[in-house]
Motif scaffolding. Structure first.
Motif, PDB file in Angstrom:
ATOM      1  N   UNK A 114       0.826  -1.207   0.000  1.00  0.00           N
ATOM      2  CA  UNK A 114       0.000   0.000   0.000  1.00  0.00           C
ATOM      3  C   UNK A 114       0.863   1.260   0.000  1.00  0.00           C
ATOM      4  N   UNK A 115       1.936   1.250   0.774  1.00  0.00           N
ATOM      5  CA  UNK A 115       2.843   2.397   0.821  1.00  0.00           C
ATOM      6  C   UNK A 115       3.426   2.677  -0.560  1.00  0.00           C
ATOM      7  N   UNK A 116       3.937   1.644  -1.220  1.00  0.00           N
ATOM      8  CA  UNK A 116       4.554   1.802  -2.545  1.00  0.00           C
ATOM      9  C   UNK A 116       3.526   2.221  -3.584  1.00  0.00           C
ATOM     10  N   UNK A 117       2.333   1.655  -3.521  1.00  0.00           N
ATOM     11  CA  UNK A 117       1.286   1.992  -4.498  1.00  0.00           C
ATOM     12  C   UNK A 117       0.997   3.489  -4.493  1.00  0.00           C
ATOM     13  N   UNK A 118       1.083   4.110  -3.329  1.00  0.00           N
ATOM     14  CA  UNK A 118       0.853   5.543  -3.233  1.00  0.00           C
ATOM     15  C   UNK A 118       1.919   6.386  -3.914  1.00  0.00           C
ATOM     16  N   UNK A 119       3.039   5.769  -4.281  1.00  0.00           N
ATOM     17  CA  UNK A 119       4.134   6.499  -4.936  1.00  0.00           C
ATOM     18  C   UNK A 119       4.358   6.057  -6.381  1.00  0.00           C
ATOM     19  N   UNK A 120       3.461   5.214  -6.928  1.00  0.00           N
ATOM     20  CA  UNK A 120       3.651   4.703  -8.290  1.00  0.00           C
ATOM     21  C   UNK A 120       3.797   5.838  -9.300  1.00  0.00           C
ATOM     22  N   UNK A 121       2.895   6.786  -9.276  1.00  0.00           N
ATOM     23  CA  UNK A 121       2.953   7.893 -10.242  1.00  0.00           C
ATOM     24  C   UNK A 121       4.252   8.692 -10.088  1.00  0.00           C
ATOM     25  N   UNK A 122       4.646   8.969  -8.856  1.00  0.00           N
ATOM     26  CA  UNK A 122       5.880   9.737  -8.622  1.00  0.00           C
ATOM     27  C   UNK A 122       7.116   8.951  -9.082  1.00  0.00           C
ATOM     28  N   UNK A 151      11.741   4.972   0.451  1.00  0.00           N
ATOM     29  CA  UNK A 151      10.659   5.789   1.003  1.00  0.00           C
ATOM     30  C   UNK A 151      10.930   6.019   2.479  1.00  0.00           C
ATOM     31  N   UNK A 152      10.782   7.263   2.901  1.00  0.00           N
ATOM     32  CA  UNK A 152      10.960   7.619   4.304  1.00  0.00           C
ATOM     33  C   UNK A 152       9.596   7.842   4.943  1.00  0.00           C
ATOM     34  N   UNK A 153       9.331   7.136   6.043  1.00  0.00           N
ATOM     35  CA  UNK A 153       8.093   7.295   6.810  1.00  0.00           C
ATOM     36  C   UNK A 153       8.447   7.926   8.154  1.00  0.00           C
ATOM     37  N   UNK A 154       8.167   9.223   8.325  1.00  0.00           N
ATOM     38  CA  UNK A 154       8.480   9.867   9.604  1.00  0.00           C
ATOM     39  C   UNK A 154       7.543   9.410  10.721  1.00  0.00           C
ATOM     40  N   UNK A 155       7.890   9.783  11.925  1.00  0.00           N
ATOM     41  CA  UNK A 155       7.057   9.435  13.083  1.00  0.00           C
ATOM     42  C   UNK A 155       5.901  10.422  13.207  1.00  0.00           C
ATOM     43  N   UNK A 156       5.018  10.145  14.127  1.00  0.00           N
ATOM     44  CA  UNK A 156       3.921  11.044  14.512  1.00  0.00           C
ATOM     45  C   UNK A 156       2.929  11.314  13.386  1.00  0.00           C
TER      46      UNK A 156
END
Length: 100
Positions: A31-39, A82-87
């Motif tokens: 799901x995380x990667x799918x959100x960046x497919x276009x980019x 991909x970087x996923x920050x906290x909070x």
């Protein structure tokens, strides 16, 4: 007195501060990667009909870095970081390159 060795230490076979070994992709990572497919397509200048994350590695930082290997029906796969920050802040694509 002796100083500690400067090399990275290991915990359960992992280098502290380094990326984990390859892991099978989970639904959350898909799901995380799918959100960046276009980019990722824009970064590499191509459109992909096949876009299948296969494996990933994790690195704990002030958040989480993901290094994901993506099959795109070409000879070489893509490596996306991909970087996923906290909070609850939004993730960001750090890089997308062809893996040699």
């Amino acid at each position: 007195t002796k100083r500690p060795h400067a090399a990275a230490t290991t915990m359960a076979g992992r280098v502290c501060g380094g990326f984990s070994g390859d892991e099978d992709v989970t639904d959350d990572v898909k799901d995380l990667v799918a959100g960046f497919k276009r980019e990722i397509e824009e970064t590499l200048g191509e459109t992909f009909t096949v876009f299948e994350p296969k494996t990933y590695q994790r690195q704990v930082v002030a958040g989480m870095n993901y290094k994901i290997l993506i099959h795109v029906a070409k000879e070489r796969p893509i490596e996306a970081k991909i970087y996923q920050p906290v909070a609850g802040k939004p993730p960001s694509l750090t890089s997308a390159t062809w893996r040699s």
